[in-house]
Design a protein around this motif. Sequence first.
Motif, short mmCIF file in Angstrom:
data_model
loop_
_atom_site.label_atom_id
_atom_site.label_comp_id
_atom_site.label_asym_id
_atom_site.label_seq_id
_atom_site.Cartn_x
_atom_site.Cartn_y
_atom_site.Cartn_z
N THR A 123 33.87 -11.07 -32.57
CA THR A 123 32.30 -10.83 -31.69
C THR A 123 31.26 -11.61 -32.18
O THR A 123 30.46 -12.19 -31.91
CB THR A 123 32.15 -9.39 -31.94
OG1 THR A 123 33.19 -8.66 -31.28
CG2 THR A 123 30.99 -9.01 -31.07
N ALA A 124 31.22 -11.53 -33.73
CA ALA A 124 30.10 -12.37 -34.48
C ALA A 124 30.42 -13.88 -34.21
O ALA A 124 29.36 -14.65 -33.81
CB ALA A 124 30.17 -11.98 -36.04
N ALA A 125 31.51 -14.23 -34.29
CA ALA A 125 31.78 -15.69 -33.81
C ALA A 125 31.17 -16.05 -32.56
O ALA A 125 30.58 -17.04 -32.13
CB ALA A 125 33.17 -16.11 -34.09
N ALA A 126 31.66 -15.11 -31.60
CA ALA A 126 31.34 -15.35 -29.95
C ALA A 126 29.62 -15.21 -29.87
O ALA A 126 29.31 -16.17 -29.24
CB ALA A 126 31.78 -14.21 -29.35
N VAL A 127 29.16 -14.37 -30.93
CA VAL A 127 27.57 -14.54 -30.55
C VAL A 127 27.23 -15.41 -31.10
O VAL A 127 25.88 -15.99 -30.74
CB VAL A 127 27.29 -13.08 -31.38
CG1 VAL A 127 25.54 -12.99 -31.44
CG2 VAL A 127 27.72 -11.67 -30.70
N ALA A 128 27.50 -15.93 -32.40
CA ALA A 128 27.17 -17.25 -33.04
C ALA A 128 27.37 -18.36 -32.06
O ALA A 128 26.16 -19.21 -32.06
CB ALA A 128 27.64 -17.49 -34.41
N ALA A 129 28.41 -18.67 -31.35
CA ALA A 129 28.48 -19.66 -30.50
C ALA A 129 27.51 -19.47 -29.35
O ALA A 129 26.92 -20.58 -28.90
CB ALA A 129 30.06 -19.79 -29.91
N ALA A 130 27.49 -18.45 -28.96
CA ALA A 130 26.67 -17.95 -27.57
C ALA A 130 24.95 -18.60 -27.96
O ALA A 130 24.24 -19.08 -27.40
CB ALA A 130 26.45 -16.65 -27.19
N GLU A 131 24.79 -17.98 -29.60
CA GLU A 131 23.33 -18.37 -29.82
C GLU A 131 23.27 -19.81 -29.90
O GLU A 131 22.27 -20.50 -29.43
CB GLU A 131 22.98 -17.63 -31.11
CG GLU A 131 22.84 -16.11 -31.11
CD GLU A 131 22.93 -15.45 -32.26
OE1 GLU A 131 22.91 -16.05 -33.40
OE2 GLU A 131 22.40 -14.33 -32.27
N LYS A 132 24.23 -20.45 -30.49
CA LYS A 132 23.99 -21.99 -30.74
C LYS A 132 24.28 -22.50 -29.39
O LYS A 132 23.17 -23.60 -29.38
CB LYS A 132 25.22 -22.59 -31.53
CG LYS A 132 25.40 -23.78 -31.83
CD LYS A 132 26.40 -24.40 -32.64
CE LYS A 132 26.40 -25.75 -33.00
NZ LYS A 132 26.47 -26.51 -31.92
N GLN A 133 24.94 -22.40 -28.40
CA GLN A 133 24.65 -22.92 -27.00
C GLN A 133 23.51 -22.62 -26.26
O GLN A 133 22.91 -23.61 -26.05
CB GLN A 133 25.82 -22.23 -26.35
CG GLN A 133 26.26 -23.02 -25.21
CD GLN A 133 27.05 -22.32 -24.00
OE1 GLN A 133 27.80 -21.27 -24.58
NE2 GLN A 133 27.41 -22.79 -22.84
N SER A 134 22.91 -21.49 -26.55
CA SER A 134 21.58 -21.25 -26.24
C SER A 134 20.64 -22.18 -26.84
O SER A 134 19.63 -22.58 -26.03
CB SER A 134 21.48 -19.65 -26.16
OG SER A 134 19.99 -19.33 -25.89
N ALA A 135 20.62 -22.21 -28.07
CA ALA A 135 19.79 -22.75 -28.92
C ALA A 135 19.98 -24.51 -28.43
O ALA A 135 18.62 -25.17 -28.16
CB ALA A 135 20.00 -22.80 -30.20
N ASP A 136 21.17 -25.02 -28.34
CA ASP A 136 21.25 -26.29 -27.95
C ASP A 136 20.74 -26.56 -26.37
O ASP A 136 20.05 -27.43 -26.08
CB ASP A 136 22.76 -26.51 -27.95
CG ASP A 136 23.18 -26.65 -29.27
OD1 ASP A 136 22.51 -26.58 -30.35
OD2 ASP A 136 24.50 -26.62 -29.45
N ALA A 137 21.25 -25.44 -25.46
CA ALA A 137 20.50 -25.58 -24.13
C ALA A 137 18.93 -25.74 -24.22
O ALA A 137 18.23 -26.41 -23.27
CB ALA A 137 21.11 -24.43 -23.53
N ALA A 138 18.29 -24.71 -25.00
CA ALA A 138 17.01 -24.56 -25.19
C ALA A 138 16.37 -26.03 -25.72
O ALA A 138 15.38 -26.34 -25.07
CB ALA A 138 16.47 -23.59 -26.01
N ALA A 139 16.95 -26.52 -26.65
CA ALA A 139 16.57 -27.69 -27.20
C ALA A 139 16.60 -28.83 -25.96
O ALA A 139 15.78 -29.71 -26.09
CB ALA A 139 17.70 -28.23 -28.34
N GLN A 140 17.99 -28.95 -25.59
CA GLN A 140 18.07 -29.98 -24.58
C GLN A 140 17.01 -29.75 -23.48
O GLN A 140 16.23 -30.75 -22.77
CB GLN A 140 19.39 -29.92 -23.99
CG GLN A 140 19.87 -30.94 -22.92
CD GLN A 140 19.85 -32.30 -23.44
OE1 GLN A 140 19.97 -32.46 -24.58
NE2 GLN A 140 19.57 -33.44 -22.64
#
Length: 349
Positions: A165-182
């Motif tokens: 769950t922590a890995a999935a949350v971290a991946a989702a947060e990273k994906q969200s951060a990357d999408a926000a940065a993009q």
Amino acid sequence: MASNRPVPEAPFIPAQREPETFGYGSYQAEEGPWEEWNPTEESVAPVRGRHRVAKQRGGFARSSTVLGVGVMAAVGAGGMASANTGKPPVSLSLPDLPSVGSLFGDDSADHSADHQPAEAATATLSTVGVTTAAGEDGADAGEALRNRIMAQAEQQQGQAESKATAAAVAAAEKQSADAAAQAEKEAAAKAAAAKEKAEAAAEKKAEEERLAKLAEQYTLPTSSYTITSTFGQAGGMWSSGHHTGLDFAAPTGTLIKAVHSGTITEAGWAGSYGYRTILTLDDGTELWFCHQSSISVSVGQKVTTGEVIGRVGATGNVTGPHVHMEVHPGGQPTGIDPMAWLRDKGLTP
């Protein structure tokens, strides 16, 4: 030591016994009657030293021995179970055995009858000691081990699920951060493009406004004309080998106007240029108007934009009536392209 004389044999009389209710429900023939035992010198060992008691042959001694052995076996089994399992010893309770009453019965009872209940008691006590202690302790130990294994498995599964769950949350947060940065990058690029476009539009508009104001201040030298020769055009008709100005062909007598306000610095004949008028602007730029048929101004005269300074003619080295215009920035002898200069002032020849 004197020996006793044999006792006369007593007549055999069957004994009359009451049926016992403890242990057996009826009289057993093998239990008696017994003959009276009279000890003799042969049957009794001589007593030496301190007094010794002859070994009793009754059922109580043997039953006591068997009972002691059974208790020791039960206690030993309980101790072994306690030693093996590491738990406190189990308390033992003696069951109500059928042979207990025979322990305190008549000495004339049959040894075989006493022996059978004693063995049963021994087996029962040993079974109770071993089976109860070892079975219950083994079951408790097995259940505890099973519960501990299940708890550890559940804990490990919970930890694995937590990590996932922590890995999935971290991946989702990273994906969200990357999408926000993009998205931010794309928004910044769009904003920069829009800003650049707006700036270009603003510059264009400002240039148009500037040219409009200049157009109000500048004008073309004549009207109803045709461009016949441009700046830099090569040919043998020109002494320099190329054309040095811009030719506006028009009928003779067409009015020639001042392109901008300035001062007349020259007006007269100029050889191959024919009749020529030079208008000097405030920034020092000289405008030459050549091949005129007539001149309408004089040297030192100030003129304004659109004021008539002469007329179109064919004087000098020409092939037909036109006005030849040259631009000399700062009064330098070599001129520049009049077409570009006029366009810079908002005019389109």
